[in-house]
Design an enzyme around this catalytic site. Structure first.
Site, PDB file in Angstrom:
ATOM      1  N   LYS A  14      27.562  32.647  42.614  1.00 46.71           N
ATOM      2  CA  LYS A  14      28.577  31.842  41.956  1.00 46.71           C
ATOM      3  C   LYS A  14      28.769  30.471  42.664  1.00 46.71           C
ATOM      4  O   LYS A  14      28.804  29.297  42.158  1.00 46.71           O
ATOM      5  CB  LYS A  14      30.028  32.568  42.132  1.00 46.71           C
ATOM      6  CG  LYS A  14      29.953  33.738  41.219  1.00 46.71           C
ATOM      7  CD  LYS A  14      31.379  34.327  41.271  1.00 46.71           C
ATOM      8  CE  LYS A  14      31.720  35.218  42.398  1.00 46.71           C
ATOM      9  NZ  LYS A  14      31.149  36.472  42.813  1.00 46.71           N
ATOM     10  N   ARG A  89      39.713  37.507  39.041  1.00 49.84           N
ATOM     11  CA  ARG A  89      38.964  38.705  39.373  1.00 49.84           C
ATOM     12  C   ARG A  89      39.722  40.036  38.887  1.00 49.84           C
ATOM     13  O   ARG A  89      39.139  41.124  38.919  1.00 49.84           O
ATOM     14  CB  ARG A  89      38.867  38.762  40.753  1.00 49.84           C
ATOM     15  CG  ARG A  89      37.649  38.452  41.523  1.00 49.84           C
ATOM     16  CD  ARG A  89      37.644  38.578  42.963  1.00 49.84           C
ATOM     17  NE  ARG A  89      36.523  38.580  43.773  1.00 49.84           N
ATOM     18  CZ  ARG A  89      35.552  38.044  44.410  1.00 49.84           C
ATOM     19  NH1 ARG A  89      36.124  36.646  44.148  1.00 49.84           N
ATOM     20  NH2 ARG A  89      34.729  38.292  44.957  1.00 49.84           N
ATOM     21  N   ARG A 128      21.669  36.860  53.106  1.00 49.38           N
ATOM     22  CA  ARG A 128      22.775  36.164  53.577  1.00 49.38           C
ATOM     23  C   ARG A 128      23.562  36.495  54.691  1.00 49.38           C
ATOM     24  O   ARG A 128      23.853  35.727  55.505  1.00 49.38           O
ATOM     25  CB  ARG A 128      23.841  36.215  52.477  1.00 49.38           C
ATOM     26  CG  ARG A 128      24.921  35.091  52.541  1.00 49.38           C
ATOM     27  CD  ARG A 128      25.772  34.933  51.254  1.00 49.38           C
ATOM     28  NE  ARG A 128      26.528  35.840  51.197  1.00 49.38           N
ATOM     29  CZ  ARG A 128      27.521  36.045  49.926  1.00 49.38           C
ATOM     30  NH1 ARG A 128      27.439  35.107  49.164  1.00 49.38           N
ATOM     31  NH2 ARG A 128      28.627  37.162  50.052  1.00 49.38           N
ATOM     32  N   ARG A 134      28.943  36.798  57.431  1.00 45.60           N
ATOM     33  CA  ARG A 134      29.861  37.028  56.986  1.00 45.60           C
ATOM     34  C   ARG A 134      30.426  38.644  57.521  1.00 45.60           C
ATOM     35  O   ARG A 134      29.385  39.439  57.171  1.00 45.60           O
ATOM     36  CB  ARG A 134      30.038  36.858  55.499  1.00 45.60           C
ATOM     37  CG  ARG A 134      30.668  35.690  55.092  1.00 45.60           C
ATOM     38  CD  ARG A 134      30.518  35.413  53.609  1.00 45.60           C
ATOM     39  NE  ARG A 134      31.191  36.438  52.708  1.00 45.60           N
ATOM     40  CZ  ARG A 134      31.441  36.358  51.701  1.00 45.60           C
ATOM     41  NH1 ARG A 134      30.900  35.213  50.889  1.00 45.60           N
ATOM     42  NH2 ARG A 134      31.807  37.093  50.560  1.00 45.60           N
ATOM     43  N   ARG A 145      32.415  46.294  47.565  1.00 43.31           N
ATOM     44  CA  ARG A 145      32.686  45.428  46.907  1.00 43.31           C
ATOM     45  C   ARG A 145      32.136  45.452  45.443  1.00 43.31           C
ATOM     46  O   ARG A 145      32.625  45.116  44.412  1.00 43.31           O
ATOM     47  CB  ARG A 145      32.069  44.122  47.407  1.00 43.31           C
ATOM     48  CG  ARG A 145      33.167  43.687  48.533  1.00 43.31           C
ATOM     49  CD  ARG A 145      32.446  42.849  49.641  1.00 43.31           C
ATOM     50  NE  ARG A 145      31.663  41.462  49.152  1.00 43.31           N
ATOM     51  CZ  ARG A 145      30.662  40.940  49.679  1.00 43.31           C
ATOM     52  NH1 ARG A 145      30.135  41.294  50.699  1.00 43.31           N
ATOM     53  NH2 ARG A 145      30.379  39.918  49.127  1.00 43.31           N
TER      54      ARG A 145
HETATM   55  P1  ATP Z   1      29.438  35.464  45.822  1.00 36.77           P
HETATM   56  O1  ATP Z   1      28.549  35.993  46.789  1.00 36.77           O
HETATM   57  O2  ATP Z   1      29.321  35.184  44.402  1.00 36.77           O
HETATM   58  O3  ATP Z   1      30.250  34.166  46.385  1.00 36.77           O
HETATM   59  P2  ATP Z   1      31.458  37.268  46.638  1.00 36.77           P
HETATM   60  O4  ATP Z   1      32.410  38.033  45.881  1.00 36.77           O
HETATM   61  O5  ATP Z   1      30.661  37.917  47.698  1.00 36.77           O
HETATM   62  O6  ATP Z   1      30.796  36.433  45.676  1.00 36.77           O
HETATM   63  P3  ATP Z   1      33.834  35.677  47.470  1.00 36.77           P
HETATM   64  O7  ATP Z   1      34.049  35.273  46.124  1.00 36.77           O
HETATM   65  O8  ATP Z   1      33.696  34.551  48.530  1.00 36.77           O
HETATM   66  O9  ATP Z   1      32.359  36.660  47.595  1.00 36.77           O
HETATM   67  O10 ATP Z   1      34.802  36.606  47.860  1.00 36.77           O
HETATM   68  C1  ATP Z   1      34.949  37.489  49.265  1.00 36.77           C
HETATM   69  C2  ATP Z   1      36.339  38.377  49.329  1.00 36.77           C
HETATM   70  O11 ATP Z   1      37.554  37.407  49.165  1.00 36.77           O
HETATM   71  C3  ATP Z   1      36.520  39.200  48.054  1.00 36.77           C
HETATM   72  O12 ATP Z   1      35.425  40.557  48.460  1.00 36.77           O
HETATM   73  C4  ATP Z   1      38.093  39.626  48.164  1.00 36.77           C
HETATM   74  O13 ATP Z   1      38.412  40.274  49.139  1.00 36.77           O
HETATM   75  C5  ATP Z   1      38.537  38.024  48.319  1.00 36.77           C
HETATM   76  N1  ATP Z   1      38.979  37.329  47.192  1.00 36.77           N
HETATM   77  C6  ATP Z   1      37.957  36.399  46.712  1.00 36.77           C
HETATM   78  N2  ATP Z   1      38.617  35.990  45.622  1.00 36.77           N
HETATM   79  C7  ATP Z   1      39.752  36.603  45.138  1.00 36.77           C
HETATM   80  C8  ATP Z   1      40.418  36.845  44.212  1.00 36.77           C
HETATM   81  N3  ATP Z   1      40.507  36.074  43.007  1.00 36.77           N
HETATM   82  N4  ATP Z   1      41.310  37.854  44.127  1.00 36.77           N
HETATM   83  C9  ATP Z   1      41.278  38.936  45.202  1.00 36.77           C
HETATM   84  N5  ATP Z   1      40.548  38.742  46.131  1.00 36.77           N
HETATM   85  C10 ATP Z   1      39.721  37.790  46.448  1.00 36.77           C
HETATM   86 MG    MG Z   2      31.146  32.690  46.962  1.00 37.32          MG
END
Ligand code: ATP
Ligand code: MG
Length: 189
Positions: A14, A89, A128, A134, A145
């Protein structure tokens, strides 16, 4: 104004595709994950609330997310458009986004759904982890997740379909190729 949702599992890219669209079209970018990590880093009250959820691979409660989002969005109304990366989400968030946009005379222009197989996702996230460090990029939390994604977020695909905004992109081993496909699609809107 364009309102573009980038949608997909953790590690689906994303952030990468959002950055490419920002570069090509000058959009503003809201990454809710980045916003939350910045709050944690700054040690704010909100940061303290959200840290536990993120570290456990759980979603932050909808009411916090919806408040944050409207504030950030309103600072971006002057530009050519906004990319929503990591939001919505849940179905509750999707409805809140629709309402928030409607109140401002806006709507979701397109949802870009990134389809990537789970073994590629895991491999990317573990890679990553070594680069970005992270806290939630370890095998155990990544599995949580994925579960959260399939239970709470994946069902949104049907919702976007009903809204008539869903566009699918499947990763076939070449990131630059998808970037081109996505840019062409957005240019044709
Ligand atoms: P990507 O790797 O594609 O960037 P990702 O799911 O690994 O996606 P982030 O989008 O950065 O990572 O989200 C990290 C964490 O932040 C999630 O696991 C959640 O705890 C929190 N989070 C992010 N966006 C939301 C949301 N819209 N609603 C609730 N929690 C969220
Ligand atoms: Mg991201």
């Amino acid at each position: 104004m364009d309102n573009i949702v980038i949608f997909g599992a953790p590690g689906s890219g994303k952030g990468t595709y959002s950055t490419a669209l920002v570069k090509e079209f000058g959009y503003n970018h809201i990454s809710t994950g980045d916003v939350l990590r910045a709050e944690i880093k700054a040690g704010t009250k909100l940061g303290k609330i959200v840290k536990g959820y993120i570290d456990q691979g759980q979603l932050i409660p909808d009411e916090h997310m919806i408040d944050i989002l409207a504030g950030v969005y309103d600072s971006m109304l002057d530009g050519p458009g906004v990319i929503f990366d990591g939001f919505p989400r849940t179905i509750v968030q999707a409805k809140a986004l629709k309402d928030m946009l409607q109140e401002r005379g806006e709507k979701i222009t397109i949802t870009i759904n990134l389809n990537v197989s789970e073994d590629v996702l895991m491999e990317r996230l573990l890679r990553r982890a070594k680069i970005e460090g992270r806290a939630d990029d370890n095998e155990e939390t990544i599995k949580k997740r994925f579960k959260v994604y399939y239970n709470q977020t994946y069902p949104l695909i049907e919702w976007f379909k009903n809204e008539g905004v869903l566009s699918e992109f499947t990763f076939k081993g070449d990131t630059n190729l998808i970037i081109k496909e996505i840019i062409d699609k957005v240019a044709s809107l």
